[in-house]
Motif scaffolding. Structure first.
Motif, PDB file in Angstrom:
ATOM      1  N   TYR A 170      -5.665  15.474  19.004  1.00 56.64           N
ATOM      2  CA  TYR A 170      -7.041  15.856  18.727  1.00 56.64           C
ATOM      3  C   TYR A 170      -7.128  17.377  18.135  1.00 56.64           C
ATOM      4  O   TYR A 170      -6.169  18.215  18.600  1.00 56.64           O
ATOM      5  CB  TYR A 170      -7.790  15.818  20.021  1.00 56.64           C
ATOM      6  N   VAL A 171      -7.897  17.531  17.254  1.00 59.83           N
ATOM      7  CA  VAL A 171      -8.419  19.115  16.913  1.00 59.83           C
ATOM      8  C   VAL A 171      -9.862  19.145  17.034  1.00 59.83           C
ATOM      9  O   VAL A 171     -10.615  17.953  16.300  1.00 59.83           O
ATOM     10  CB  VAL A 171      -7.947  19.160  15.469  1.00 59.83           C
ATOM     11  N   ASN A 172     -10.608  20.131  17.532  1.00 59.59           N
ATOM     12  CA  ASN A 172     -11.843  20.395  17.525  1.00 59.59           C
ATOM     13  C   ASN A 172     -12.144  21.182  16.536  1.00 59.59           C
ATOM     14  O   ASN A 172     -11.507  22.146  16.056  1.00 59.59           O
ATOM     15  CB  ASN A 172     -12.292  21.102  19.004  1.00 59.59           C
ATOM     16  N   ASP A 173     -13.279  20.841  15.686  1.00 57.33           N
ATOM     17  CA  ASP A 173     -13.828  21.428  14.565  1.00 57.33           C
ATOM     18  C   ASP A 173     -15.116  21.788  14.380  1.00 57.33           C
ATOM     19  O   ASP A 173     -15.982  21.174  15.099  1.00 57.33           O
ATOM     20  CB  ASP A 173     -13.410  20.533  13.274  1.00 57.33           C
ATOM     21  N   LEU A 174     -15.449  22.843  13.808  1.00 60.29           N
ATOM     22  CA  LEU A 174     -17.098  23.033  13.194  1.00 60.29           C
ATOM     23  C   LEU A 174     -17.098  22.054  12.233  1.00 60.29           C
ATOM     24  O   LEU A 174     -16.558  22.569  11.190  1.00 60.29           O
ATOM     25  CB  LEU A 174     -17.217  24.428  13.250  1.00 60.29           C
ATOM     26  N   TYR A 175     -17.777  21.118  12.031  1.00 58.34           N
ATOM     27  CA  TYR A 175     -18.093  20.427  10.916  1.00 58.34           C
ATOM     28  C   TYR A 175     -19.091  20.748  10.174  1.00 58.34           C
ATOM     29  O   TYR A 175     -20.227  20.994  10.687  1.00 58.34           O
ATOM     30  CB  TYR A 175     -18.215  18.829  11.425  1.00 58.34           C
ATOM     31  N   ILE A 176     -18.993  20.548   8.763  1.00 60.02           N
ATOM     32  CA  ILE A 176     -20.060  21.234   7.890  1.00 60.02           C
ATOM     33  C   ILE A 176     -20.320  20.105   6.986  1.00 60.02           C
ATOM     34  O   ILE A 176     -19.476  19.465   6.289  1.00 60.02           O
ATOM     35  CB  ILE A 176     -19.541  22.384   6.898  1.00 60.02           C
ATOM     36  N   LEU A 193     -29.528  27.748   8.365  1.00 55.60           N
ATOM     37  CA  LEU A 193     -28.706  26.455   8.683  1.00 55.60           C
ATOM     38  C   LEU A 193     -28.905  25.716   9.724  1.00 55.60           C
ATOM     39  O   LEU A 193     -29.623  26.468  10.537  1.00 55.60           O
ATOM     40  CB  LEU A 193     -27.039  26.883   8.344  1.00 55.60           C
ATOM     41  N   THR A 194     -28.733  24.483  10.047  1.00 54.15           N
ATOM     42  CA  THR A 194     -29.134  23.750  11.104  1.00 54.15           C
ATOM     43  C   THR A 194     -27.951  23.422  11.948  1.00 54.15           C
ATOM     44  O   THR A 194     -26.847  22.871  11.157  1.00 54.15           O
ATOM     45  CB  THR A 194     -29.947  22.384  10.770  1.00 54.15           C
ATOM     46  N   TYR A 195     -27.911  23.282  13.132  1.00 55.03           N
ATOM     47  CA  TYR A 195     -26.659  23.037  14.025  1.00 55.03           C
ATOM     48  C   TYR A 195     -27.297  22.124  15.053  1.00 55.03           C
ATOM     49  O   TYR A 195     -28.150  22.344  15.895  1.00 55.03           O
ATOM     50  CB  TYR A 195     -26.286  24.273  14.802  1.00 55.03           C
ATOM     51  N   ALA A 196     -26.641  20.902  15.094  1.00 48.66           N
ATOM     52  CA  ALA A 196     -26.901  19.768  15.927  1.00 48.66           C
ATOM     53  C   ALA A 196     -25.870  19.767  17.005  1.00 48.66           C
ATOM     54  O   ALA A 196     -24.683  19.741  16.735  1.00 48.66           O
ATOM     55  CB  ALA A 196     -26.898  18.552  15.212  1.00 48.66           C
ATOM     56  N   VAL A 239     -30.771  27.330  13.007  1.00 48.61           N
ATOM     57  CA  VAL A 239     -31.731  26.631  13.810  1.00 48.61           C
ATOM     58  C   VAL A 239     -30.999  25.586  14.571  1.00 48.61           C
ATOM     59  O   VAL A 239     -30.162  24.818  14.096  1.00 48.61           O
ATOM     60  CB  VAL A 239     -32.763  26.231  12.963  1.00 48.61           C
ATOM     61  N   THR A 240     -31.034  25.725  15.966  1.00 48.45           N
ATOM     62  CA  THR A 240     -30.455  24.687  16.938  1.00 48.45           C
ATOM     63  C   THR A 240     -31.172  23.448  17.100  1.00 48.45           C
ATOM     64  O   THR A 240     -32.449  23.526  17.057  1.00 48.45           O
ATOM     65  CB  THR A 240     -30.041  25.547  17.845  1.00 48.45           C
ATOM     66  N   LYS A 241     -30.570  22.216  17.105  1.00 43.93           N
ATOM     67  CA  LYS A 241     -31.115  20.935  17.315  1.00 43.93           C
ATOM     68  C   LYS A 241     -30.520  20.200  18.441  1.00 43.93           C
ATOM     69  O   LYS A 241     -29.759  19.544  18.212  1.00 43.93           O
ATOM     70  CB  LYS A 241     -30.976  20.099  15.934  1.00 43.93           C
ATOM     71  N   PRO A 242     -30.891  20.493  19.704  1.00 44.46           N
ATOM     72  CA  PRO A 242     -30.312  19.943  20.802  1.00 44.46           C
ATOM     73  C   PRO A 242     -30.743  18.605  20.626  1.00 44.46           C
ATOM     74  O   PRO A 242     -31.791  17.982  20.610  1.00 44.46           O
ATOM     75  CB  PRO A 242     -30.925  20.463  21.946  1.00 44.46           C
ATOM     76  N   LEU A 243     -29.926  17.646  20.798  1.00 40.49           N
ATOM     77  CA  LEU A 243     -29.942  16.081  20.910  1.00 40.49           C
ATOM     78  C   LEU A 243     -29.646  15.436  22.199  1.00 40.49           C
ATOM     79  O   LEU A 243     -28.478  15.873  22.941  1.00 40.49           O
ATOM     80  CB  LEU A 243     -29.120  15.427  19.761  1.00 40.49           C
ATOM     81  N   ASP A 244     -30.262  14.320  22.461  1.00 41.88           N
ATOM     82  CA  ASP A 244     -29.709  13.512  23.482  1.00 41.88           C
ATOM     83  C   ASP A 244     -28.373  12.992  23.295  1.00 41.88           C
ATOM     84  O   ASP A 244     -28.019  12.588  22.236  1.00 41.88           O
ATOM     85  CB  ASP A 244     -30.849  12.374  23.684  1.00 41.88           C
ATOM     86  N   PRO A 245     -27.384  13.067  24.239  1.00 40.86           N
ATOM     87  CA  PRO A 245     -26.170  12.617  23.949  1.00 40.86           C
ATOM     88  C   PRO A 245     -25.898  10.971  23.763  1.00 40.86           C
ATOM     89  O   PRO A 245     -25.201  10.870  22.965  1.00 40.86           O
ATOM     90  CB  PRO A 245     -25.135  12.812  25.302  1.00 40.86           C
ATOM     91  N   ALA A 282     -29.083  12.291   7.532  1.00 43.77           N
ATOM     92  CA  ALA A 282     -29.392  13.262   8.912  1.00 43.77           C
ATOM     93  C   ALA A 282     -29.633  14.664   8.230  1.00 43.77           C
ATOM     94  O   ALA A 282     -28.544  15.181   7.623  1.00 43.77           O
ATOM     95  CB  ALA A 282     -28.175  13.240   9.840  1.00 43.77           C
ATOM     96  N   PRO A 283     -30.574  15.471   8.632  1.00 44.56           N
ATOM     97  CA  PRO A 283     -30.650  16.722   8.271  1.00 44.56           C
ATOM     98  C   PRO A 283     -30.002  17.743   8.966  1.00 44.56           C
ATOM     99  O   PRO A 283     -30.784  18.899   9.454  1.00 44.56           O
ATOM    100  CB  PRO A 283     -32.407  16.824   8.410  1.00 44.56           C
ATOM    101  N   TYR A 284     -28.896  17.711   9.237  1.00 42.72           N
ATOM    102  CA  TYR A 284     -28.113  18.725  10.070  1.00 42.72           C
ATOM    103  C   TYR A 284     -27.085  19.317   9.103  1.00 42.72           C
ATOM    104  O   TYR A 284     -26.276  18.435   8.371  1.00 42.72           O
ATOM    105  CB  TYR A 284     -27.665  18.182  11.388  1.00 42.72           C
ATOM    106  N   ASP A 285     -26.857  20.435   9.180  1.00 48.41           N
ATOM    107  CA  ASP A 285     -25.596  21.079   8.466  1.00 48.41           C
ATOM    108  C   ASP A 285     -24.427  21.289   9.005  1.00 48.41           C
ATOM    109  O   ASP A 285     -23.290  21.260   8.656  1.00 48.41           O
ATOM    110  CB  ASP A 285     -26.134  22.542   7.923  1.00 48.41           C
TER     111      ASP A 285
END
Length: 591
Positions: free
Chosen positions: A347-353, A431-434, A460-466, A478-481
């Motif tokens: 596995y590798v954890n990434d910040l996806y853009i 930018l938006t972060y989900a 701008v943070t967008k907390p989502l239900d898991p 999807a409107p997330y960066d």
């Protein structure tokens, strides 16, 4: 995960690193486990890949574990049960790992001193290819039997693989259907063949009870690795109970299932017809395994560390060490020895853009420089969470090369980020972060907000239900960066990373960031035709750095996992491919 599925992404959300049952893929999904007592900080990244073994390596019995004893019961306490035990439906690393107790495949990973080698399991070796990689032949070992004593045959292996085409198996691995029919996805494959109801599949020949020959329309270099997936397990047609096979599959391994109540308990006893001389992978040290499901990971870990109840003879394989116990286990040497740690597979954890939204490479490069790895990892538990990553693929992948195209200190380089932002065609101020909302991820979001703010970007943070995160983030518009996710491979070669996640023609569930580079597409299509495994891996690893020059994602961590074992449990290590404690190597140290 599947090549080009329409039903699931190739990534798993970051919170999955707290639960080893995260999808693998991995199936895959490699790093040597440690037995505890070491510094919790991960060791420096080093390649650890699964080489192909020889026919001699494939001959049983499995290498003995020093000091191992026979007898006794091992308790495995997990917070959740298993969604699937049917071998053609299993598609999660820890379930693969645990199913080694009762199931066998054409090939499998032999692990000695933490180092994996791919060897023949049911087969005498890892397979013989011909016709430029389009034909693969396997010969079954003598003496392998089912739990009722009847012999395992090539026709039963074929039947098991044919099941992967049938309705109800959509969520399992799709490589057999796609590869055997030359189809781009499972949907197209099942139009050509719909499973056992359509009779025999001509692409698989069984000239006798011991020989199975696969004919692929295109060269396939990674068949030996794919043949280790649970979908390569035999199934007896006379014992195929449909949905009931998910509860109690027939055993070919050292143990058999005697009772299974989903989400309650699972009990295994010795399989009297398993012969160690046929098995170069597994052992049969314990008399019995008793799984219980439903208790919270924190409570289970506390019982194991304190030795209360069955704690001294227990392990947990589906839950990580809870952060609440980090300090306690680091302070107490006796408890620290009961923590089993290792790299979490490939596995590798990434910040996806999302490249279709953040289209300017200069902005993406700026994000790579400003990303605060150290602060983010601290929120996630500190060094225990893993090693800082600089590459798209894991050090567990065959042919892996270390590189860092955007070198920055772990805390980030805001000045360098601003340089790239100044080169952008258009100013970027927001930018938006989900993310999946929970206390840890809420704190992590704030760390990112602070870091981006220093570069002049409002995040701008967008907390989502898991439960809805995957659907919300990976659907096309999807409107997330940005979001944090984990990439993996289905076996430890690069063949299921770039081809299954970075071709522009893939759908949004596979290519969630919508990466689009025509030159990369063209090279992926060339590499697809390579039939030699070594040449194919080398070409993909070279292409990886071409992809990363576009800064499509920001590598974050090579994640580690820590689990706990009771003081009377021996043989516990993190499986270098499947990323959790492997039950097939455990024994009672007090027996």
């Amino acid at each position: 995960m599947p090549s080009k599925p329409s039903h699931r992404p190739r990534t798993v959300a970051v919170p999955a690193i707290a639960v080893v049952a995260a999808t693998l893929l991995c199936s895959c999904s490699a790093g040597a486990g440690t037995s505890g007592g070491d510094d919790p900080a991960p060791k420096e990244t080093a390649p650890l890949t699964a080489a192909l073994g020889t026919a001699k390596d494939s001959t049983g019995p499995a290498p003995a574990i020093d000091g191992a004893r026979e007898g006794g019961t091992i308790h495995i306490a997990n917070p959740t049960g298993y969604a699937h035990l049917d071998p053609q439906k299993i598609y999660a690393g820890e379930t693969y790992n645990t199913s080694l107790l009762w199931g066998r495949q054409l090939t499998q990973y032999q692990v000695v001193d933490g180092k994996p080698t791919l060897v023949g399991d049911l087969a005498t070796d890892t397979g013989t290819s011909s016709d430029g990689g389009r034909t693969w032949t396997y010969r079954l070992k003598d003496g392998i039997a089912w739990e009722d004593g009847k012999p395992v045959t090539a026709q039963q292996v074929k039947y098991g693989i044919q099941r992967t085409f049938a309705p109800g198996f959509e969520l399992g691995p799709t490589y057999w259907p796609e590869w055997l029919t030359g189809s781009p996805d499972r949907t197209a494959a099942v139009r050509k063949y719909g499973g056992p109801k359509d009779g025999d599949l001509d692409a698989i020949e069984t000239p006798d009870d011991k020989t199975i020959v696969f004919h692929f329309p295109k060269p396939q270099a990674d068949v030996p690795y794919m043949a280790a997936q649970s979908s390569s397990s035999p199934v007896r047609e006379d014992k195929d109970t449909g949905t009931g096979y998910d509860i109690k599959p027939l055993a070919t391994g050292p143990y058999r299932i005697v009772e299974h109540r989903q989400n309650q308990h699972l009990t295994l006893e010795r399989n009297p017809h398993w012969k160690p001389e046929t098995d170069s992978i597994r052992h049969q040290y314990a008399d019995r395994f008793e799984f219980t499901f439903g208790k919270k990971a924190l409570n289970t870990s506390q019982e194991i560390l304190a030795g209360r109840g069955d704690g001294a003879s227990s392990v947990t394989t589906r839950a990580d060490l809870p952060p609440e116990l980090f300090r306690e286990t680091e302070r107490d040497p006796a408890k620290r020895k009961l923590v089993v740690s290792g790299r979490q597979g490939a596995y590798v954890n990434d910040l996806y853009i999302k490249n279709s939204r953040v289209t300017d490479p200069e902005v993406r490069k700026a994000i790579a420089y400003l990303f605060p790895r150290q602060q983010a990892r601290q929120v996630m538990g500190g060094p225990r969470a893993g090693e800082f990553a600089t590459t798209l693929s894991s050090p567990a992948v065959v042919g892996w090369k270390k590189y860092d195209l955007f070198p920055a200190p772990p805390t980030g380089d805001i000045a360098k980020a601003k340089e790239h932002l100044a080169k952008a065609e258009k100013p970027v101020t927001k930018l938006t972060y989900a993310y999946e909302s929970d206390p840890v991820q809420d704190r992590l979001a704030q760390v990112l907000v602070d870091a981006f703010g220093k570069a002049g970007i409002t995040l701008v943070t967008k907390p989502l239900d898991p439960a809805s995160f995957t659907h919300q983030v990976f659907r096309g518009p999807a409107p997330y960066d940005l979001w944090l996710s984990t990439n993996s491979v289905d076996w430890p070669t690069p063949s299921t990373l770039l081809p299954d996640g970075y071709h522009s023609k893939l759908d949004a569930l596979s290519n969630g960031i919508r990466y689009n580079n025509p030159a990369v597409d063209k090279e992926l299509e060339r590499i697809e035709k390579i039939g030699d495994a070594g040449q194919k891996a080398a070409a993909l690893i070279d292409l990886e750095q071409v992809v990363m020059k576009d800064a499509p994602v920001v590598p974050f961590l090579y994640p580690h996992v820590s689990q706990v074992r009771g003081e009377n449990i021996g043989g516990a290590f993190i499986h270098p491919i499947y990323g959790s404690i492997s039950a097939a190597w455990l024994y009672r140290a007090d027996s």
